[in-house]
Design a protein around this motif. Sequence first.
Motif, PDB file in Angstrom:
ATOM      1  N   SER A 147       0.989  -1.362  -0.069  1.00  0.00           N
ATOM      2  CA  SER A 147      -0.018   0.147   0.015  1.00  0.00           C
ATOM      3  C   SER A 147       0.931   1.224   0.081  1.00  0.00           C
ATOM      4  CB  SER A 147      -0.935  -0.013   1.352  1.00  0.00           C
ATOM      5  OG  SER A 147      -2.085   1.112   0.944  1.00  0.00           O
ATOM      6  N   TRP A 148       1.943   1.183   0.747  1.00  0.00           N
ATOM      7  CA  TRP A 148       2.982   2.579   0.814  1.00  0.00           C
ATOM      8  C   TRP A 148       3.583   2.492  -0.621  1.00  0.00           C
ATOM      9  CZ3 TRP A 148       8.457   1.259   1.633  1.00  0.00           C
ATOM     10  CH2 TRP A 148       9.308   2.501   1.728  1.00  0.00           C
ATOM     11  N   GLN A 149       3.971   1.320  -0.982  1.00  0.00           N
ATOM     12  CA  GLN A 149       4.705   1.609  -2.567  1.00  0.00           C
ATOM     13  C   GLN A 149       3.689   2.159  -3.494  1.00  0.00           C
ATOM     14  OE1 GLN A 149       7.867   1.463  -2.180  1.00  0.00           O
ATOM     15  NE2 GLN A 149       8.350  -0.358  -3.015  1.00  0.00           N
ATOM     16  N   ALA A 167       5.406   7.937   7.954  1.00  0.00           N
ATOM     17  CA  ALA A 167       4.622   8.951   7.771  1.00  0.00           C
ATOM     18  C   ALA A 167       3.348   8.342   7.171  1.00  0.00           C
ATOM     19  CB  ALA A 167       5.338   9.968   6.554  1.00  0.00           C
ATOM     20  N   TYR A 168       3.479   7.252   6.304  1.00  0.00           N
ATOM     21  CA  TYR A 168       2.534   6.742   5.567  1.00  0.00           C
ATOM     22  C   TYR A 168       1.206   6.029   6.710  1.00  0.00           C
ATOM     23  CZ  TYR A 168      -0.651   4.050   2.452  1.00  0.00           C
ATOM     24  OH  TYR A 168      -1.820   3.546   2.072  1.00  0.00           O
ATOM     25  N   LEU A 169       1.934   5.662   7.759  1.00  0.00           N
ATOM     26  CA  LEU A 169       1.088   4.867   8.632  1.00  0.00           C
ATOM     27  C   LEU A 169       0.187   5.951   9.373  1.00  0.00           C
ATOM     28  CD1 LEU A 169       3.487   2.703  10.604  1.00  0.00           C
ATOM     29  CD2 LEU A 169       1.208   2.122   9.663  1.00  0.00           C
ATOM     30  N   TRP A 175      -5.422   2.719   6.772  1.00  0.00           N
ATOM     31  CA  TRP A 175      -6.245   2.060   7.804  1.00  0.00           C
ATOM     32  C   TRP A 175      -7.302   1.757   7.205  1.00  0.00           C
ATOM     33  CZ3 TRP A 175      -3.859  -0.233  11.367  1.00  0.00           C
ATOM     34  CH2 TRP A 175      -2.499   0.485  11.731  1.00  0.00           C
ATOM     35  N   PHE A 176      -8.002   2.624   6.281  1.00  0.00           N
ATOM     36  CA  PHE A 176      -9.386   2.340   5.725  1.00  0.00           C
ATOM     37  C   PHE A 176      -9.622   1.000   5.068  1.00  0.00           C
ATOM     38  CE2 PHE A 176     -11.875   2.553   1.726  1.00  0.00           C
ATOM     39  CZ  PHE A 176     -13.166   2.538   2.111  1.00  0.00           C
ATOM     40  N   GLU A 177      -8.409   0.646   4.201  1.00  0.00           N
ATOM     41  CA  GLU A 177      -8.030  -0.558   3.571  1.00  0.00           C
ATOM     42  C   GLU A 177      -8.173  -1.597   4.687  1.00  0.00           C
ATOM     43  OE1 GLU A 177      -5.296   0.796   0.005  1.00  0.00           O
ATOM     44  OE2 GLU A 177      -4.361  -0.337   1.549  1.00  0.00           O
TER      45      GLU A 177
END
Length: 219
Positions: A147-149, A167-169, A175-177
């Motif tokens: 998801s981050w990539q 930062a992406y966390l 979290w929606f996914e």
Amino acid sequence: MKKHSFFYRNGLSIVFLCLFVAAMLAQSLTGWKEHNQEREDEHAMPLDFSTYLTSGHFISSTFENFQSEFLQMALYVLLTVGLRQQGSAESKSLDEEEEVDREPKASVNAPGPVKKGGWQLRLYSNSLSIAFFTLFFISWGLHLYGSWQDHNAEQLLKGKAPESIIAYLAEPNFWFETFQNWQSEFLSVLSIVVLTIFLRQKGSPESKPVDAPHMETGK
């Protein structure tokens, strides 16, 4: 002892393995086409199929589903040890001792850890929930990575700077996914626990006998 064919002895796992492979192939192909359509909309070059299989989009969409399934099974295995639901085919008896609760005894045909005892027996006694939780954490980590990539790939296409995984966390997207998958798995477990109180499927080990009273607990 009556001899059975290989398929008769292993039909359930074979059929589900075939369904998994077919669905995985269909997901890969349709995800590839859908992702390339999104890239074309952003005026980016399409990816070839092999490159797509290592992309964040594919990794994220795949392990997003895996992690919720493994979490569901891990919690189901663990919570059914101590919790009950009156009338459900998925619950242990409210009062009677269950075969699964008896203390393991070493015998000729017992698994190796049972014969050895000690820490190996203690580990083996909880190996099913340990395996599911391990698969969950691995899948959760791969979902996060994918998801981050995928998020950073979109950032670059929009001319924005990529973000660190920390930062992406903090972003709501991951979290929606995650939670949209968890809630569906919890609902599916709730459904089979409650529906097996009142509904039947003749011949299925997941159902009570057709003539069993509604409030009879267990199979």
